[in-house]
Design an enzyme around this catalytic site. Structure first.
Site, short mmCIF file in Angstrom:
data_model
loop_
_atom_site.label_atom_id
_atom_site.label_comp_id
_atom_site.label_asym_id
_atom_site.label_seq_id
_atom_site.Cartn_x
_atom_site.Cartn_y
_atom_site.Cartn_z
N TYR A 73 8.79 27.27 -3.47
CA TYR A 73 7.76 26.52 -4.21
C TYR A 73 8.30 26.03 -5.53
O TYR A 73 8.02 24.91 -5.95
CB TYR A 73 6.52 27.40 -4.43
CG TYR A 73 5.36 26.58 -4.97
CD1 TYR A 73 4.50 25.92 -4.10
CD2 TYR A 73 5.17 26.43 -6.34
CE1 TYR A 73 3.47 25.14 -4.58
CE2 TYR A 73 4.14 25.63 -6.83
CZ TYR A 73 3.29 24.99 -5.95
OH TYR A 73 2.28 24.21 -6.43
N THR A 126 2.09 -5.58 -6.67
CA THR A 126 0.70 -5.16 -6.41
C THR A 126 0.35 -3.80 -7.03
O THR A 126 -0.55 -3.72 -7.88
CB THR A 126 0.44 -5.12 -4.89
OG1 THR A 126 1.49 -4.36 -4.28
CG2 THR A 126 0.45 -6.52 -4.30
N ASP A 216 11.38 -0.95 -13.10
CA ASP A 216 11.04 -0.71 -11.69
C ASP A 216 12.35 -0.87 -10.92
O ASP A 216 12.79 -1.98 -10.62
CB ASP A 216 9.98 -1.71 -11.22
CG ASP A 216 9.60 -1.49 -9.75
OD1 ASP A 216 10.36 -0.80 -9.04
OD2 ASP A 216 8.57 -2.02 -9.31
N LYS A 259 13.08 2.26 -0.51
CA LYS A 259 13.83 1.00 -0.38
C LYS A 259 15.33 1.31 -0.55
O LYS A 259 15.93 1.85 0.35
CB LYS A 259 13.34 -0.02 -1.41
CG LYS A 259 11.84 0.04 -1.76
CD LYS A 259 10.91 -0.48 -0.68
CE LYS A 259 9.42 -0.29 -0.95
NZ LYS A 259 8.83 -0.68 -2.18
N PHE A 450 -5.71 -8.98 4.12
CA PHE A 450 -4.61 -9.28 5.04
C PHE A 450 -4.28 -8.12 5.98
O PHE A 450 -3.80 -8.34 7.08
CB PHE A 450 -3.35 -9.71 4.26
CG PHE A 450 -2.88 -8.71 3.24
CD1 PHE A 450 -3.41 -8.71 1.96
CD2 PHE A 450 -1.91 -7.78 3.57
CE1 PHE A 450 -2.98 -7.78 1.02
CE2 PHE A 450 -1.47 -6.85 2.63
CZ PHE A 450 -2.02 -6.85 1.35
C1 PLP Z 1 7.41 -0.72 -2.77
C2 PLP Z 1 7.42 -1.08 -4.19
C3 PLP Z 1 6.70 -0.33 -5.15
C4 PLP Z 1 5.75 0.79 -4.78
O1 PLP Z 1 6.39 1.87 -4.20
P1 PLP Z 1 5.73 2.78 -3.05
O2 PLP Z 1 6.82 3.73 -2.71
O3 PLP Z 1 5.34 1.87 -1.92
O4 PLP Z 1 4.55 3.47 -3.65
C5 PLP Z 1 6.83 -0.70 -6.48
N1 PLP Z 1 7.57 -1.76 -6.85
C6 PLP Z 1 8.26 -2.49 -5.96
C7 PLP Z 1 9.07 -3.66 -6.43
C8 PLP Z 1 8.20 -2.19 -4.60
O5 PLP Z 1 8.87 -2.96 -3.73
#
Ligand code: PLP
Length: 458
Positions: A73, A126, A216, A259, A450
């Site tokens: 944990y 988003t 990001d 990603k 969508f």
């Molecule tokens: C996918 C994505 C996010 C959000 O991440 P999640 O793992 O889906 O919560 C934020 N910024 C970018 C540019 C993304 O492609």
């Protein structure tokens, strides 16, 4: 030197068989799904290009790492491996793991934003924008104009327009701008990179006013590869070196490891600021879990640590981004209308140019995604009037300038032969474009329509 071909820097040890339906079966599956590719069953899809999020193939090292999961944990060995990897590879001092990217966005927004603040950014994403708004801020797009023009071939469409940023500072005051939201690469602009030259200038300007940069870093290694390929002075640097340099110009980072980092689930918040780290460590126990696992199993953190190291290898990015460029080039050579230049994670088809005879009320991009599936079983995603939703005041559709279909390529999953099949199908659909009839919406959900809207052929 004679040009030699090259191939993927891996061989395949395990395969997942695909099901290929007949054309008749695909027609039925598409009709049953209301002509919405989100409503197809994955089983009925031949080549799935819906998204690159969490769909990549892990390496044998990553799978072996899963067996080394320390599911204690508190204080899991895998957390310390991940923390050291984030420090060594990315250069950020402090790490708070999260189950995926949006959880990190939630925390950094709550920690840094006061109601009434403004957040400038290189185009919105988003979930990122939503968390900024939920924390009381207003998002302001300060990306260069080229990013909004599908015909501009500017190589760094992710760049920030310094005049737009300065104008916002002059208008609202630096004390109302806690940070600039800077993404590598810019997803909504088609996976377009930011240049280091631009980022250095942004750093200089923000430093002058005491404004932070939140990075990001979802596709930072892909962005670094584009810098190596296209930005003057970086040809002899490795992707790993460029990643470090990008990160060194920022203060905090949010990561969706689904990603770049080659895992099916995972993310984190990283920061160089001990006070932000302190607050995030307090907050993560409320929303995710203890600060040494943040909603992840130990094995997930281990796979992520290994995936991060693999993601910054030059030969990996050459194959990953190279595959996307390969598909894009095949389509460009055949005269198929696509957004240029080709970005790092997908190819965007210009549905308005496919179907000049369809009005936006007949949903050209939705139609194109459906036609593509019926032709070959390839699943793509609509990014046009359906995704844009309705205007809150008038109740009318929002009519975006761009009516696109996104072919998003998962990492290490498909071969060059799959890309050939995709290109042939897109070309066939393009050649038969004048026969396409549009669609009529017969069911419309209230939020993010969508995902679940249903259609009928006109
Ligand atoms: C996918 C994505 C996010 C959000 O991440 P999640 O793992 O889906 O919560 C934020 N910024 C970018 C540019 C993304 O492609």
């Amino acid at each position: 030197m004679k040009k030699r071909s090259w191939a993927e820097p891996y061989k395949i040890k395990m395969v997942e068989p695909l099901r290929m339906l007949s054309k008749k079966e695909r027609e039925k599956a598409m009709a049953d799904a209301g002509y919405n590719t989100f409503l197809l069953r994955s089983e009925d899809v031949y080549i799935d290009l819906l998204t690159d999020s969490g769909t990549s193939a892990m390496s044998d090292r990553q799978w072996a790492g899963m067996m080394l999961g320390d599911e204690a944990y508190a204080g899991s060995r895998n957390f310390y491996h991940l923390e050291k990897t984030v420090q060594d590879i990315y250069g950020y001092k402090h790490l708070v793991p999260t189950h995926q990217g949006r959880a990190a966005e939630h925390m950094i927004s709550r920690i840094l934003i006061k109601p009434g603040d403004y957040i400038p950014g290189n185009m919105y994403f988003t979930t990122t924008k939503l968390h900024q708004e939920l924390a009381g801020a207003k998002f302001v797009d300060v990306i260069v104009d080229e990013a909004h023009d599908p015909n501009s071939e500017y190589p760094f469409k992710g760049d920030i327009d310094l005049n737009k940023l300065q104008a916002l500072i002059d208008k609202v005051g630096a004390d109302k701008i806690p940070y600039v939201a800077m993404a590598t690469t810019v997803n909504m602009a088609g996976g377009q990179p930011i240049s280091l030259k631009n980022l250095k200038a942004v750093r200089e300007l923000t430093k002058k006013y005491g404004i932070d940069i939140v990075h990001d870093m979802t596709r930072v290694a892909e962005n670094a590869y584009m810098i190596q390929q296209k930005e003057e002075g970086y040809q002899d640097k490795t992707v790993a070196e460029i990643v470090k340099e990008i990160n060194s110009l920022t203060d905090h980072a949010t990561m969706s490891a689904k990603k770049d980092a080659l895992v099916n689930i995972g993310g984190f918040l990283a920061t160089n600021d001990p006070r932000v780290f302190e607050e995030a460590r307090n907050m993560v126990v409320v929303y995710e879990g203890l600060h040494t696992y943040g909603g992840l199993a130990g094995r997930d953190m281990e796979a992520m640590a290994i995936g991060i190291k693999e993601s910054v290898m030059d030969e990996h990015q050459k194959a990953r981004v190279g595959q996307v460029q390969y598909l894009g080039d095949l389509l460009i050579k055949s005269g198929v209308p696509v957004v240029k230049p080709i970005g790092t994670h997908g190819v965007f088809l210009d549905a308005k140019a496919f179907y000049p005879h369809l009005s936006q009320d007949e949903f050209p991009a939705q139609t194109l995604a459906a036609e593509l599936y019926i032709d070959s079983g390839v699943r793509a995603m609509e990014r046009g009037v359906v995704s844009a939703g309705r205007n809150k005041e008038t109740g009318q559709h929002n009519y975006p300038k761009l009516e696109l279909v996104r072919l998003t390529i998962p990492r290490r999953v498909y071969t060059q032969a799959h890309m050939d099949v995709v290109a042939e199908s897109v070309i066939d659909v393009f050649e038969n474009a004048k026969n396409a009839r549009g669609l009529k919406m017969i069911y419309e959900p209230k939020y993010l329509r969508f995902f679940q809207a249903r259609f009928e052929k006109l």
